[in-house]
Design an enzyme around this catalytic site. Structure first.
Site, PDB file in Angstrom:
ATOM      1  N   CYS A 105       1.001  -1.258   0.026  1.00 38.70           N
ATOM      2  CA  CYS A 105       0.064   0.128  -0.099  1.00 38.70           C
ATOM      3  C   CYS A 105       0.837   1.223   0.082  1.00 38.70           C
ATOM      4  O   CYS A 105       1.425   1.347   0.923  1.00 38.70           O
ATOM      5  CB  CYS A 105      -0.817  -0.133   1.129  1.00 38.70           C
ATOM      6  SG  CYS A 105      -1.994   1.499   1.492  1.00 38.70           S
ATOM      7  N   CYS A 112      -2.062  15.464   2.237  1.00 39.17           N
ATOM      8  CA  CYS A 112      -2.956  15.352   1.219  1.00 39.17           C
ATOM      9  C   CYS A 112      -4.001  16.664   1.254  1.00 39.17           C
ATOM     10  O   CYS A 112      -4.066  17.426   2.318  1.00 39.17           O
ATOM     11  CB  CYS A 112      -4.120  14.246   1.654  1.00 39.17           C
ATOM     12  SG  CYS A 112      -5.428  13.831   0.386  1.00 39.17           S
ATOM     13  N   CYS A 116     -10.672  15.163   3.779  1.00 37.24           N
ATOM     14  CA  CYS A 116     -11.608  14.264   4.234  1.00 37.24           C
ATOM     15  C   CYS A 116     -11.642  14.308   5.829  1.00 37.24           C
ATOM     16  O   CYS A 116     -10.489  14.344   6.618  1.00 37.24           O
ATOM     17  CB  CYS A 116     -11.542  13.097   3.855  1.00 37.24           C
ATOM     18  SG  CYS A 116     -11.627  12.711   2.073  1.00 37.24           S
ATOM     19  N   CYS A 119     -10.128  11.463   8.204  1.00 35.11           N
ATOM     20  CA  CYS A 119      -8.902  10.785   7.832  1.00 35.11           C
ATOM     21  C   CYS A 119      -7.567  11.597   8.370  1.00 35.11           C
ATOM     22  O   CYS A 119      -7.484  12.578   8.311  1.00 35.11           O
ATOM     23  CB  CYS A 119      -8.877  11.043   6.259  1.00 35.11           C
ATOM     24  SG  CYS A 119      -7.424  10.186   5.559  1.00 35.11           S
ATOM     25  N   SER A 189      -6.855   4.207  -6.000  1.00 40.96           N
ATOM     26  CA  SER A 189      -7.994   4.617  -5.066  1.00 40.96           C
ATOM     27  C   SER A 189      -8.134   6.065  -5.192  1.00 40.96           C
ATOM     28  O   SER A 189      -7.236   6.970  -4.968  1.00 40.96           O
ATOM     29  CB  SER A 189      -7.946   4.014  -3.659  1.00 40.96           C
ATOM     30  OG  SER A 189      -8.679   4.386  -2.848  1.00 40.96           O
ATOM     31  N   SER A 212     -13.557   6.021  -3.110  1.00 36.19           N
ATOM     32  CA  SER A 212     -13.819   6.290  -1.740  1.00 36.19           C
ATOM     33  C   SER A 212     -14.915   6.941  -1.723  1.00 36.19           C
ATOM     34  O   SER A 212     -15.181   8.188  -1.680  1.00 36.19           O
ATOM     35  CB  SER A 212     -12.587   7.136  -1.241  1.00 36.19           C
ATOM     36  OG  SER A 212     -11.605   6.519  -1.112  1.00 36.19           O
ATOM     37  N   LEU A 213     -16.139   6.238  -1.778  1.00 41.85           N
ATOM     38  CA  LEU A 213     -17.505   6.819  -1.770  1.00 41.85           C
ATOM     39  C   LEU A 213     -18.049   7.225  -0.285  1.00 41.85           C
ATOM     40  O   LEU A 213     -17.968   8.422   0.047  1.00 41.85           O
ATOM     41  CB  LEU A 213     -18.320   6.001  -2.470  1.00 41.85           C
ATOM     42  CG  LEU A 213     -19.893   6.247  -2.908  1.00 41.85           C
ATOM     43  CD1 LEU A 213     -19.718   7.202  -4.098  1.00 41.85           C
ATOM     44  CD2 LEU A 213     -20.762   5.150  -2.939  1.00 41.85           C
TER      45      LEU A 213
HETATM   46  N1  SAH Z   1      -6.902   9.582  -1.424  1.00 41.28           N
HETATM   47  C1  SAH Z   1      -7.346   8.256  -2.079  1.00 41.28           C
HETATM   48  C2  SAH Z   1      -6.244   7.272  -1.514  1.00 41.28           C
HETATM   49  C3  SAH Z   1      -6.230   7.077   0.081  1.00 41.28           C
HETATM   50  S1  SAH Z   1      -6.923   5.351   0.271  1.00 41.28           S
HETATM   51  C4  SAH Z   1      -8.554   7.840  -1.744  1.00 41.28           C
HETATM   52  O1  SAH Z   1      -9.373   8.834  -1.008  1.00 41.28           O
HETATM   53  O2  SAH Z   1      -9.153   6.939  -2.072  1.00 41.28           O
HETATM   54  C5  SAH Z   1      -7.325   5.579   2.070  1.00 41.28           C
HETATM   55  C6  SAH Z   1      -8.745   4.839   2.314  1.00 41.28           C
HETATM   56  O3  SAH Z   1      -8.804   4.722   3.644  1.00 41.28           O
HETATM   57  C7  SAH Z   1      -9.527   5.722   1.557  1.00 41.28           C
HETATM   58  O4  SAH Z   1     -10.767   4.921   1.208  1.00 41.28           O
HETATM   59  C8  SAH Z   1     -10.090   6.601   2.923  1.00 41.28           C
HETATM   60  O5  SAH Z   1     -11.478   7.123   2.665  1.00 41.28           O
HETATM   61  C9  SAH Z   1      -9.946   5.533   3.951  1.00 41.28           C
HETATM   62  N2  SAH Z   1      -9.973   6.209   5.309  1.00 41.28           N
HETATM   63  C10 SAH Z   1      -9.593   7.460   5.516  1.00 41.28           C
HETATM   64  N3  SAH Z   1      -9.540   7.608   6.984  1.00 41.28           N
HETATM   65  C11 SAH Z   1     -10.416   6.476   7.396  1.00 41.28           C
HETATM   66  C12 SAH Z   1     -10.777   5.959   8.802  1.00 41.28           C
HETATM   67  N4  SAH Z   1     -10.552   6.732   9.728  1.00 41.28           N
HETATM   68  N5  SAH Z   1     -11.192   4.711   8.873  1.00 41.28           N
HETATM   69  C13 SAH Z   1     -11.386   3.843   7.701  1.00 41.28           C
HETATM   70  N6  SAH Z   1     -10.979   4.288   6.491  1.00 41.28           N
HETATM   71  C14 SAH Z   1     -10.553   5.448   6.264  1.00 41.28           C
END
Ligand code: SAH
Length: 338
Positions: A105, A112, A116, A119, A189, A212-213
């Site tokens: 990964c 970033c 979000c 995150c 992703s 990441s929906l």
């Molecule tokens: N920026 C890209 C790549 C990051 S992937 C994206 O958004 O897809 C990391 C994944 O972990 C994303 O799906 C993100 O939304 C998720 N994620 C972030 N914070 C999280 C949390 N606290 N618990 C579970 N998943 C989380």
């Protein structure tokens, strides 16, 4: 000191020729770096000694360091990698029982820009884009450290790949070419930068796509993911349909179950509605706490009901195995802390 990981085979050939060596030396070096995961020149036993000595004075294989390494009770390993300028980002090795896959990964940015709210990476802000070779270096670091060959790569570490697309695409080409990892085993992703998803479909190598929906209700999604204000769920869906049509592949929708917010029956219904006409699999991710108590983990019962409601629509639903949560290596927990 020149980091040789910056070069593909052609560039490596030019490099050795400039040093007055025969071209085939490049192929030897290439094989040591990418197939045998050598970390230093001394171990490259079929390369003549005086050339190795010359190399030692002017080059290194990688210009990154492992700043910290943590091993989870489930076998997940999290590396904090320090880049040449002292910035750091994580890369995570994930192994799954009963599967021969070894997934890396990788991070594509330090920090970033997407903001979000759930995150940990977003909380540290944005520092910089990573170069293609810095992405490759993360995979080689894992291979060098474990002696194992990575079989799958997911762009799910720090950063938004579609905000650093040029570099990510070059890295994908090299992962495919130099590390011989099939394009189907490379997953990008994104939080949903719709126009870039469409653009992605014009390239020769199109990775597997994960979105990441996290929420299929626009108002709620806006609260937790600012990207919804720019590219809303409808625009996003339009780009996903385009991807499916162009590539014939399905997309994976990642959906964080946040207790009492996104894990309710009402939200499950909205998600069912949203995915009705979409070729997709659903990956449910239980929310991982990131040290604020704004959001809660879902409870087991609500998770099961949510999964059941989706499955009754005929969709393939998995609940993501939580990897490495004891070392803060799980989704959303990567914040570059030393
Ligand atoms: N920026 C890209 C790549 C990051 S992937 C994206 O958004 O897809 C990391 C994944 O972990 C994303 O799906 C993100 O939304 C998720 N994620 C972030 N914070 C999280 C949390 N606290 N618990 C579970 N998943 C989380």
């Amino acid at each position: 000191m020149e980091a040789l990981v910056k070069y593909n085979l052609d560039e490596l050939e030019k490099f050795v020729e400039q040093l007055g060596e025969k071209k085939f030396r490049a192929r030897q070096l290439f094989s040591w770096i990418y197939s045998k995961s050598a970390s230093d020149f001394d171990s490259m036993s079929d390369i003549k000694k005086d050339f190795r000595e010359k190399l030692k004075n002017i080059a290194v294989v990688l210009d990154t360091k492992i700043k910290k390494k943590q091993v989870s009770s489930d076998g997940t390993i999290k590396y904090l990698i320090e880049f040449h300028d002292g910035t750091c980002a994580e890369t995570v090795l994930m192994r799954f029982d009963n599967r021969s896959n070894l997934s890396a990964c990788v991070s594509c940015q330090v920090g970033c820009q997407m903001g979000c709210d759930f995150c940990a990476t977003a909380k540290r802000g944005f520092v910089r884009n990573l170069e293609p070779y810095e992405i490759i270096s993360q995979i080689l670091t894992i291979q060098q450290d474990t002696g194992l060959k990575i079989t799958n790569v997911v762009f799910m570490g720090q950063g938004e790949p579609l905000n650093n697309y040029e570099n990510v695409y070059k890295a994908i080409e090299r992962i495919n070419n130099d590390l011989s990892i099939g394009i189907r085993r490379i997953t990008l992703s994104t939080c949903g930068i719709a126009p870039k998803i469409k653009e992605l479909c014009n390239y020769e190598l199109i990775p597997t796509l994960a979105i990441s929906l996290h929420c299929a209700d626009s108002e709620t999604r806006k609260q937790i993911m600012p990207v919804e204000k720019r590219y809303n769920l409808e625009t996003l869906k339009d780009s996903l349909k385009y991807y499916c049509e162009k590539t014939g592949k399905r997309v994976t929708l990642e959906y964080i179950l946040i207790g009492s917010l996104t894990d309710t029956k009402e939200m499950a219904q909205k998600l069912c509605e949203y995915i009705k006409d979409l070729k997709c699999n659903i990956n449910l991710i239980p929310y991982n706490p990131i040290g604020t108590d704004k959001y809660k983990k879902p409870n087991k019962k609500d998770m099961m009901i949510f999964k059941y409601l989706l499955e009754s629509q005929g969709k393939k639903v998995t609940i993501r195995l939580e990897r490495g949560a004891d070392i803060d290596a799980a989704c959303g927990q990567l914040a570059g802390r030393v």
